[in-house]
Design a protein around this motif. Structure first.
Motif, PDB file in Angstrom:
ATOM      1  N   LEU A 187       0.588  -1.094  -0.441  1.00  0.00           N
ATOM      2  CA  LEU A 187       0.287   0.134  -0.069  1.00  0.00           C
ATOM      3  C   LEU A 187       0.687   1.270   0.075  1.00  0.00           C
ATOM      4  O   LEU A 187       0.576   2.555  -0.496  1.00  0.00           O
ATOM      5  N   ASP A 188       2.056   1.284   0.730  1.00  0.00           N
ATOM      6  CA  ASP A 188       2.727   2.440   0.543  1.00  0.00           C
ATOM      7  C   ASP A 188       3.881   2.391  -0.672  1.00  0.00           C
ATOM      8  O   ASP A 188       3.810   3.586  -1.030  1.00  0.00           O
ATOM      9  N   ARG A 189       3.086   1.686  -1.403  1.00  0.00           N
ATOM     10  CA  ARG A 189       3.987   2.492  -3.313  1.00  0.00           C
ATOM     11  C   ARG A 189       3.117   3.639  -3.306  1.00  0.00           C
ATOM     12  O   ARG A 189       3.608   4.550  -4.320  1.00  0.00           O
ATOM     13  N   GLU A 190       1.943   3.307  -3.244  1.00  0.00           N
ATOM     14  CA  GLU A 190       1.116   4.481  -3.485  1.00  0.00           C
ATOM     15  C   GLU A 190       1.559   6.107  -3.175  1.00  0.00           C
ATOM     16  O   GLU A 190       1.479   7.151  -3.531  1.00  0.00           O
ATOM     17  N   SER A 191       1.719   6.872  -1.829  1.00  0.00           N
ATOM     18  CA  SER A 191       2.369   7.275  -1.221  1.00  0.00           C
ATOM     19  C   SER A 191       3.558   7.557  -1.683  1.00  0.00           C
ATOM     20  O   SER A 191       4.361   9.061  -2.288  1.00  0.00           O
ATOM     21  N   ALA A 192       4.475   6.544  -2.043  1.00  0.00           N
ATOM     22  CA  ALA A 192       6.072   7.195  -3.141  1.00  0.00           C
ATOM     23  C   ALA A 192       5.735   7.428  -4.359  1.00  0.00           C
ATOM     24  O   ALA A 192       6.447   8.421  -4.358  1.00  0.00           O
ATOM     25  N   LEU A 193       4.986   7.289  -4.859  1.00  0.00           N
ATOM     26  CA  LEU A 193       4.074   7.458  -6.325  1.00  0.00           C
ATOM     27  C   LEU A 193       4.240   8.690  -5.831  1.00  0.00           C
ATOM     28  O   LEU A 193       4.187   9.329  -7.131  1.00  0.00           O
ATOM     29  N   ALA A 194       2.713   9.012  -5.517  1.00  0.00           N
ATOM     30  CA  ALA A 194       2.531  10.835  -5.490  1.00  0.00           C
ATOM     31  C   ALA A 194       3.572  11.457  -4.742  1.00  0.00           C
ATOM     32  O   ALA A 194       4.028  11.948  -5.852  1.00  0.00           O
ATOM     33  N   GLN A 195       4.778  11.264  -3.712  1.00  0.00           N
ATOM     34  CA  GLN A 195       5.660  11.753  -3.645  1.00  0.00           C
ATOM     35  C   GLN A 195       6.774  12.038  -5.278  1.00  0.00           C
ATOM     36  O   GLN A 195       6.811  13.595  -5.163  1.00  0.00           O
ATOM     37  N   GLU A 229       1.005   5.832 -13.889  1.00  0.00           N
ATOM     38  CA  GLU A 229       1.958   6.095 -12.184  1.00  0.00           C
ATOM     39  C   GLU A 229       1.342   7.727 -12.463  1.00  0.00           C
ATOM     40  O   GLU A 229       2.607   7.714 -10.984  1.00  0.00           O
ATOM     41  N   PHE A 230       0.866   8.450 -12.789  1.00  0.00           N
ATOM     42  CA  PHE A 230       0.799   9.907 -12.127  1.00  0.00           C
ATOM     43  C   PHE A 230       0.151  10.541 -10.909  1.00  0.00           C
ATOM     44  O   PHE A 230      -1.264   9.550 -11.536  1.00  0.00           O
ATOM     45  N   TYR A 231      -0.009  10.831  -9.859  1.00  0.00           N
ATOM     46  CA  TYR A 231      -0.654  11.266  -8.324  1.00  0.00           C
ATOM     47  C   TYR A 231      -1.661  12.392  -9.587  1.00  0.00           C
ATOM     48  O   TYR A 231       0.061  13.176  -8.596  1.00  0.00           O
ATOM     49  N   ASP A 232      -1.677  12.985  -9.329  1.00  0.00           N
ATOM     50  CA  ASP A 232      -2.270  14.146  -9.163  1.00  0.00           C
ATOM     51  C   ASP A 232      -2.350  14.827  -7.230  1.00  0.00           C
ATOM     52  O   ASP A 232      -3.323  13.496  -6.763  1.00  0.00           O
ATOM     53  N   THR A 233      -2.035  15.524  -6.593  1.00  0.00           N
ATOM     54  CA  THR A 233      -1.675  15.968  -5.044  1.00  0.00           C
ATOM     55  C   THR A 233      -2.376  17.046  -5.140  1.00  0.00           C
ATOM     56  O   THR A 233      -2.538  17.482  -4.388  1.00  0.00           O
ATOM     57  N   LYS A 242      -4.402  11.527  -5.717  1.00  0.00           N
ATOM     58  CA  LYS A 242      -5.228  10.591  -6.454  1.00  0.00           C
ATOM     59  C   LYS A 242      -4.569  10.165  -8.357  1.00  0.00           C
ATOM     60  O   LYS A 242      -4.085  11.175  -9.602  1.00  0.00           O
ATOM     61  N   ARG A 243      -4.716   8.836  -8.200  1.00  0.00           N
ATOM     62  CA  ARG A 243      -3.797   8.079  -9.559  1.00  0.00           C
ATOM     63  C   ARG A 243      -4.652   8.623 -11.174  1.00  0.00           C
ATOM     64  O   ARG A 243      -6.131   8.451 -11.067  1.00  0.00           O
TER      65      ARG A 243
END
Length: 293
Positions: free
Chosen positions: A93-101, A129-133, A139-140
């Protein structure tokens, strides 16, 4: 990677442990590390230790960003380290946080005009893999090929060899949608263009971009340029340049170049067959399975 325990200055830590070898704007005297390759190698063995090490690097980069917020390099370094961490956290799950950063800091570096960040931001959009923060909520976003190509073009125009290489491959492999094709000479590619003209346009664009990246010293581009010079009918063949590029790439450890030298020498009547066997053997020794058959 460097012995991080001896580095106390966060600016120095971020530069020494997170700079890219392919970043033209890294500090003088800093060789850089391919943190993505380090992460890939660590997947099979010491994943947890690698995550711990890279988290220390990220902490240094975040401290550097706080101290020097106008230096885009620290944001780029943080982004690429976060992406390496995301690789190590595959399936977690932490992967999404890393991709967002990684997305956030690559975007900020691009907005500050940092050349090396364009390619990485493009790949995030290309891979979905881009996340809009925006608004503090990550949000992926779905894959956006057009946005990826636009970022690659901007990076290539600014002279970044990796962006030139990736954009050149997109042309070579026919991956660019017609509606975002560039004007090449006097030819504009659109939905009414003949298939033959489309192919020639792609080949010309691919060769132009890949040869520029090769001239910039990017080893994979040297190999691709040599292959085009050797194989493509629409490009004037230059056997001497083919060998020069492949031998340079091979001297820098490319087993793909070694394999192609074997091919080139095996069909060159002016060379002894032993030359082909020598290069196939070197490629096999380096790990190329095609040469081990």
């Amino acid at each position: 990677m460097a012995d991080l325990s001896k580095i106390t200055d966060p600016l120095q830590l971020c530069d020494m442990a997170a700079s890219s070898p392919l970043d033209p704007n890294r500090p003088q005297g800093i060789t850089g590390f391919d943190v993505q390759q380090i992460a890939m190698r660590a997947l099979a063995s010491n994943r947890d230790a690698a995550v711990e090490t890279m988290n220390k690097v990220v902490e240094g980069c975040l401290a550097a960003i706080k101290e020097r917020p106008r230096v885009a390099r620290y944001k780029f370094n943080a982004a690429r380290t976060y992406y390496a961490i995301a690789t190590l956290l595959e399936g977690k799950l932490d992967r999404e946080s890393a991709l967002a950063q990684a997305s956030r800091f690559n975007q900020e570096a691009v907005e500050m005009g940092y050349v090396a960040a364009y390619n990485n931001l493009a790949l995030l959009h290309q891979n979905g893999e881009f996340y809009d923060t925006a608004g503090g909520i990550a949000k992926r976003l779905p894959t956006d090929r057009e946005k990826a190509i636009n970022y690659l073009r901007r990076g290539a125009d600014l002279g970044h060899v990796v962006a030139q290489y990736n954009l050149g491959l997109a042309y070579k492999n026919g991956e660019l949608p017609l509606e975002v094709e560039a004007v090449t000479g006097t030819v504009r590619v659109d939905s009414n263009t003949s298939a033959a003209t489309v192919r020639r346009t792609r080949e010309a664009q691919a060769f132009q971009l890949l040869s520029r990246a090769a001239e910039g010293g990017y080893v994979p581009a040297m190999v691709e340029t040599a292959i085009l010079l050797h194989d493509w009918s629409g490009i004037q063949r230059n056997p001497k340049r083919v060998v020069e590029l492949l031998e340079t790439a091979a001297s820098r450890g490319s087993w793909e170049a070694m394999y192609w030298l074997g091919i080139v020498y095996s069909i060159n009547d002016s060379k002894d067959d032993n030359d082909a066997l020598i290069w196939y053997a070197r490629a096999a020794e380096a790990g190329d399975t095609r040469s081990q058959m």
